[in-house]
Design an enzyme around this catalytic site. Structure first.
Site, PDB file in Angstrom:
ATOM      1  N   LYS A  83       0.853  -1.192   0.000  1.00 47.69           N
ATOM      2  CA  LYS A  83       0.000   0.000   0.000  1.00 47.69           C
ATOM      3  C   LYS A  83       0.887   1.240   0.000  1.00 47.69           C
ATOM      4  O   LYS A  83       1.753   1.404   0.870  1.00 47.69           O
ATOM      5  CB  LYS A  83      -0.870  -0.035   1.251  1.00 47.69           C
ATOM      6  CG  LYS A  83      -2.247   0.490   1.054  1.00 47.69           C
ATOM      7  CD  LYS A  83      -3.064   0.115   2.273  1.00 47.69           C
ATOM      8  CE  LYS A  83      -4.361   0.857   2.301  1.00 47.69           C
ATOM      9  NZ  LYS A  83      -5.029   0.638   3.578  1.00 47.69           N
TER      10      LYS A  83
HETATM   11  C1  E4P Z   1      -8.364   1.672   3.522  1.00 42.07           C
HETATM   12  O1  E4P Z   1      -7.546   0.954   3.023  1.00 42.07           O
HETATM   13  C2  E4P Z   1      -8.217   2.355   4.812  1.00 42.07           C
HETATM   14  O2  E4P Z   1      -7.501   1.465   5.655  1.00 42.07           O
HETATM   15  C3  E4P Z   1      -9.517   2.641   5.500  1.00 42.07           C
HETATM   16  O3  E4P Z   1     -10.619   2.211   4.722  1.00 42.07           O
HETATM   17  C4  E4P Z   1      -9.647   4.027   6.020  1.00 42.07           C
HETATM   18  O4  E4P Z   1     -10.874   4.132   6.672  1.00 42.07           O
HETATM   19  P1  E4P Z   1     -11.199   5.249   7.764  1.00 42.07           P
HETATM   20  O5  E4P Z   1     -11.537   6.503   7.046  1.00 42.07           O
HETATM   21  O6  E4P Z   1     -12.374   4.693   8.502  1.00 42.07           O
HETATM   22  O7  E4P Z   1      -9.984   5.376   8.624  1.00 42.07           O
END
Ligand code: E4P
Length: 220
Positions: A83
């Site tokens: 990522k």
């Molecule tokens: C995605 O890969 C992120 O880890 C996640 O969906 C972020 O979500 P949040 O806005 O609830 O922190």
């Protein structure tokens, strides 16, 4: 539609994986910070439990740091997807990693323009954060509609991974639009699973069957 779990919580991952509901996992530094124990050990376990893609996030901010981290993260398992944040150095890392055959998930995407660029750089997944856009007063799902349409128009093979999902209606909308993946916090998956009429119906079936058994003592 593929369902990924957006968590580093081993218990939740095992619970939903045993039901056959987990096609993959997404994590991030915040999610890992919420868990007790050594993050390296947690990542090792997650990659073992889940057969599908597991996104592990880099924390470096230069291309060189991200590539070095990607190589390190990839050692956890073949199913690791690296990522990478949506920044210029990140896109350079995406391009280089794609050349090496390493899949990436470009995270922190807040516009269709960013998604186009991440796909052009060679991302296997783009992660638009719809809940955070909703929180900021902009309809998050609108960019999912745009991205899915644009990727379709040009046959981009990058998957749209709907992230920052806040409730089950987000999942239905993303499915209607045709996004390839939604990543869900475990509590949202729990909400999708439950319905009060299911519980009420089951309880009525079981108590009616008890009556039948009382009236037919020899029934097996
Ligand atoms: C995605 O890969 C992120 O880890 C996640 O969906 C972020 O979500 P949040 O806005 O609830 O922190």
């Amino acid at each position: 539609m593929k369902i990924f779990l957006d968590t580093a919580n081993i218990e939740s991952i095992k619970k939903y994986n045993d039901m056959g509901l987990v096609d993959g996992i997404t994590t991030n530094p915040t999610l890992l910070s919420k868990e007790k124990g050594n993050p390296a050990e947690i990542m090792r376990q997650v990659v073992k439990i889940v057969k599908g893609p597991v996104s592990l996030e880099v924390v470096g901010t230069t291309t060189a740091e991200m590539i070095e981290e990607a190589h390190r993260l990839k050692k956890y398992g073949q199913n690791v997807v690296v990522k990478i944040p949506m920044i210029p150095d990140g896109l350079k890392a995406v391009k280089k990693l794609k050349e090496e055959g390493i899949e990436t998930n470009v995270t922190l995407i807040f516009s269709a323009n960013q998604a186009i660029l991440a796909a052009k750089a060679g991302a296997a997944y783009v992660s638009p954060f719809i809940g955070r856009l909703d929180d900021a007063g902009q309809e998050g799902m609108a960019i999912i509609r745009e991205i899915v349409q644009i990727f379709k128009n040009y046959q981009f093979d990058t998957n749209v991974l709907v992230a920052s999902v806040r409730h089950p209606l987000h999942v239905i909308e993303a499915g209607k639009i045709g996004a390839q993946v939604v990543t869900l916090p475990p509590d949202i998956l729990g909400k999708m699973l439950a319905h009060p009429l299911t519980d009420k119906g089951l309880s009525a079936f079981l108590s009616d069957w008890e009556k039948v058994k009382r009236e037919n003592p020899n029934l097996t």
